[in-house]
Design an enzyme around this catalytic site. Structure first.
Site, PDB file in Angstrom:
ATOM      1  NE  ARG A 220      46.904  42.710  44.002  1.00 18.74           N
ATOM      2  CZ  ARG A 220      46.697  41.442  44.602  1.00 18.74           C
ATOM      3  NH1 ARG A 220      46.388  40.520  43.814  1.00 18.74           N
ATOM      4  NH2 ARG A 220      47.218  41.224  45.680  1.00 18.74           N
TER       5      ARG A 220
ATOM      6  CE  LYS B 262      51.556  42.973  44.821  1.00 23.73           C
ATOM      7  NZ  LYS B 262      50.885  44.073  45.998  1.00 23.73           N
TER       8      LYS B 262
ATOM      9  CG  HIS C 196      44.812  49.110  44.412  1.00 23.90           C
ATOM     10  ND1 HIS C 196      45.185  47.969  43.533  1.00 23.90           N
ATOM     11  CD2 HIS C 196      45.239  48.940  45.598  1.00 23.90           C
ATOM     12  CE1 HIS C 196      45.927  47.241  44.483  1.00 23.90           C
ATOM     13  NE2 HIS C 196      45.935  47.850  45.897  1.00 23.90           N
TER      14      HIS C 196
ATOM     15  NE  ARG D 294      43.853  44.115  46.187  1.00 26.92           N
ATOM     16  CZ  ARG D 294      43.478  42.959  46.041  1.00 26.92           C
ATOM     17  NH1 ARG D 294      42.659  42.517  45.309  1.00 26.92           N
ATOM     18  NH2 ARG D 294      44.277  42.238  46.613  1.00 26.92           N
TER      19      ARG D 294
ATOM     20  CG  HIS E 175      46.290  40.499  50.453  1.00 26.88           C
ATOM     21  ND1 HIS E 175      45.608  41.428  51.389  1.00 26.88           N
ATOM     22  CD2 HIS E 175      46.370  41.309  49.246  1.00 26.88           C
ATOM     23  CE1 HIS E 175      45.215  42.319  51.048  1.00 26.88           C
ATOM     24  NE2 HIS E 175      45.850  42.333  49.775  1.00 26.88           N
TER      25      HIS E 175
ATOM     26  CE1 TYR F  82      43.005  47.710  51.581  1.00 30.11           C
ATOM     27  CE2 TYR F  82      43.495  45.603  52.196  1.00 30.11           C
ATOM     28  CZ  TYR F  82      43.621  46.344  50.941  1.00 30.11           C
ATOM     29  OH  TYR F  82      44.097  46.411  49.916  1.00 30.11           O
TER      30      TYR F  82
END
Length: 418
Positions: A259, A284, A357, A360, A383, A392
């Site tokens: 990120r 995050k 992003h 990503r 994650h 995804y």
């Protein structure tokens, strides 16, 4: 000179002390000339009011007058920004007794009532006790502030006088600002109102006025192809210091899927050159992630550090390229990607995302094409919840075709097809 005594000092003394502090930032002469010009203009403003002693009220009035000139077209937005910055430095010195460089916040509507300010501070501490991440606390507080601003706009009722109607009418108002973000606004306001109820500050069951469900439209995942990534990298001039930095940032995002907040916070000690790895703690999720340092990425980062990075004691890898030479912000990381996409004519249609992003997403898509398990992709992307990676799956068009249902057995007349 103490902080309280500075508010009773001469404006000329405050300007001189601020000037001495600002010199440590190593600003260019042109920047200092801007500040000197507006400090002189501020001094003239004080003189017109026959005042020599520093006054927050007169300073704010000066900024307000300049804002009126901006609104009527007499000055440009860049000039108004420089005025705000010059005044911001003075007020920062008056309030703190010294200067520490930080980015100037955009002007926004302020909550005026001390009662609400205290409640917001208590709510932030409540979120911290419940182990919410820094990013979550920032988001929840910002939305709670907007709810309070809305209440003040309507007439600023007492906390105990908030009605379910006040709550329900807030969502059509906020949906204009967050048309795709109500799924975040609803639980935030419910959390804030529950806090008020538990603390016996608001009427019981007020949180029941918050809708339980909000239809969320999930847009298609926006990715870039390998060929488009090559075009993005080719748009950057690697012969300049800024170009070397931007190339390393873009390549890092395209190869690792980090990120932008994590890229901007990579420290020199986070790179293990012997083991060819990068180890960072994600902002995050606040969880550590270790990624391989690929050869091309390592070469680009090393080229920047050795040949282009400004001399600075900052522990961060990527720095601003204008004084003071401090950590590069995540907003710069976004702008690097956006400008490269504009130059390469990629993602120029309305609604298409342009930030890092997208890169990503591209990393996740490439891993799916290589039949990498979702659990592994989740680990690579950092994650916290493995279900976050399932979005995804929509990027793997080839395998999605196997999921399509045939029309065998569905017999229709020719007229129905028209």
């Amino acid at each position: 000179m103490g902080v309280n005594s500075m508010k009773e000092a001469l404006l000329s003394d405050i300007i001189q002390k601020t000037r001495e502090e600002v010199q440590a930032f190593e600003y260019r002469c042109s920047t200092m000339k801007h500040y000197e010009r507006y400090w002189k203009d501020l001094s003239n403003h004080f003189a017109r009011h026959e005042a020599k002693m520093y006054s927050d009220q007169l300073v704010d009035q000066y900024v307000s007058d300049m804002k009126n000139q901006l609104d009527t077209g007499f000055i440009s937005n860049s000039k108004y920004k420089n005025v705000r910055r010059a005044v911001y430095l003075l007020k920062d010195y008056v309030n703190g007794g010294s200067l520490h460089w930080r980015r100037m916040q955009k002007p926004c509507q302020r909550i005026t009532r001390p009662e609400w300010i205290q409640i917001l501070a208590c709510y932030a501490r409540h979120l911290q006790k419940n182990l919410k991440s820094v990013g979550t606390i920032r988001t929840y507080r910002r939305i709670a502030e907007q709810f309070i601003e809305y209440l003040e706009l309507k007439g600023s009722p007492e906390v105990s006088e908030i009605t379910p109607k006040d709550v329900s009418s807030f969502f059509p108002h906020i949906s204009i600002r967050y048309p795709k973000g109500l799924h975040v606004v609803l639980p935030t306001i419910r959390s804030f109102l529950t806090f008020l109820e538990v603390e016996k500050l608001a009427a019981p069951r007020l949180s029941w006025a918050v809708p339980q469900y909000c239809h969320r439209t999930i847009p298609p995942v926006s990715i870039v192809t390998n060929e488009e990534v090559k075009k993005l990298l080719q748009t950057i001039n690697r012969n300049t210091p800024v170009g070397k930095r931007d190339y390393a940032v873009l390549l890092l995002a395209a190869r690792t899927g980090l990120r932008r907040t994590d890229i901007s916070k990579i420290r020199l000690c986070d790179i293990n050159w012997r083991n060819n790895s990068i180890e960072v703690i994600q902002e995050k999720t606040e969880t550590p992630v270790a990624l391989p340092l690929l050869t091309d990425v390592g070469n680009a980062v090393a080229d920047y550090i050795l040949n282009a990075r400004p001399k600075s004691e900052s522990p961060y890898v990527f720095l601003r390229h204008c004084a003071p030479y401090l950590q590069m912000s995540s907003a710069v990381c976004y702008e690097v990607t956006r400008k490269a996409m504009d130059r390469a004519h990629i993602h120029q249609n309305e609604g298409e995302r342009k930030g890092p992003h997208c890169l990503r997403h591209a990393v996740a898509s490439q891993l799916l094409e290589k039949e990498t398990p979702l659990s592994v992709i989740s680990t690579i992307l950092g994650h916290k919840n493995k279900n976050s990676t399932k979005v995804y799956l929509s990027t793997d068009v080839k395998k999605l075709r196997f999921c399509a249902l045939g029309l065998t057995g569905i017999e229709v007349a020719r007229e129905e097809l028209k």
